[in-house]
Design a protein around this motif. Structure first.
Motif: not given
Lengths: 114, 112
Positions: A86-114
């Motif tokens: 599961d170690s990875a960068m996790y990005f959240c994204a959002s967009k305005t509506s179903g018809g909208a095409e562009t998603q806006y991404f967050g900066p990410g959370t870097r998760l490290l599982v030891l």
């Protein structure tokens, strides 16, 4: 300019522990997504969320994962029992509506599982 | 299922030259295709979108073309600058809810 924010920026956890990654999407957006990117690999879709329920999910998004929008602003991804893979960068994204095409991404959370 | 290939993992060019990046997809032609920029340790940032009925789209020094016959999009950066150094991702919509399928990206390095 409005932007998607994510916390924490980095998270280190022990295998088997639960983690919650948090996102605040852009305020007037209605569609929310989680993606992950393992180091050196491509960005992969995990789950989409609309109208307070999961609208689509990938094969990666198994029973160990869950998402929630606990209030009007936060959008969370929970991993119940983390694995090394599961170690990875996790990005959240959002967009305005179903018809909208562009998603806006967050900066990410870097998760490290030891 | 739809697959995206960005043939070059890395591209090194001299400042001032034009960078050309390639994106190929394998199955159905999408209604539109997008290009994103990703800096190390950061999330993708949207650059340009081109629709299936558009041959070319421009934004400042960026140009995108879309050839549905070849199932290919080309992304050009003219008069490249060291600040253009980043990984450029091609993306298509993969599902009914708008989730994106990304290529692995091309890492562009512009040398002064």
């Amino acid at each position: 300019e409005p932007e998607v924010t994510q916390t924490p920026s980095h998270q280190v956890t022990q295998m088997g522990q639960e983690v919650i990654l948090r996102c605040v999407p852009i305020s007037n957006h209605l569609y929310f997504y989680w993606y992950r990117q393992i180091l050196g690999q491509k960005v992969e879709f995990l789950v989409s969320f609309y109208n307070n329920e999961i609208s689509e999910k990938s094969e990666i998004f198994d029973d160990q994962f869950s998402v929630e929008r606990p209030d009007g602003s936060n959008f969370t991804l929970k991993i119940r029992s983390t694995k090394l893979e599961d170690s990875a960068m996790y990005f959240c994204a959002s967009k305005t509506s179903g018809g909208a095409e562009t998603q806006y991404f967050g900066p990410g959370t870097r998760l490290l599982v030891l | 299922s739809q697959k995206i290939e960005q043939n070059s993992e890395a591209l090194n060019i001299q400042e001032g030259k034009t960078a050309t990046l390639t994106c190929n997809y394998t199955n159905y032609s999408p209604a539109y295709l997008q290009w994103y920029r990703q800096d190390p340790g950061r999330g993708p940032v949207f650059l340009l979108l081109i629709r299936e009925n558009e041959k070319e789209k421009r934004k400042e020094r960026l140009k995108v073309t879309f050839d549905t016959t070849l199932k290919q999009s080309l992304f050009h950066i003219t008069a490249s600058q060291p600040a253009d150094s980043a990984t450029y991702l091609c993306a298509l919509v993969g599902g009914s809810q708008g989730n994106l399928i990304f290529g692995k990206g091309t890492k562009l390095s512009v040398k002064p």
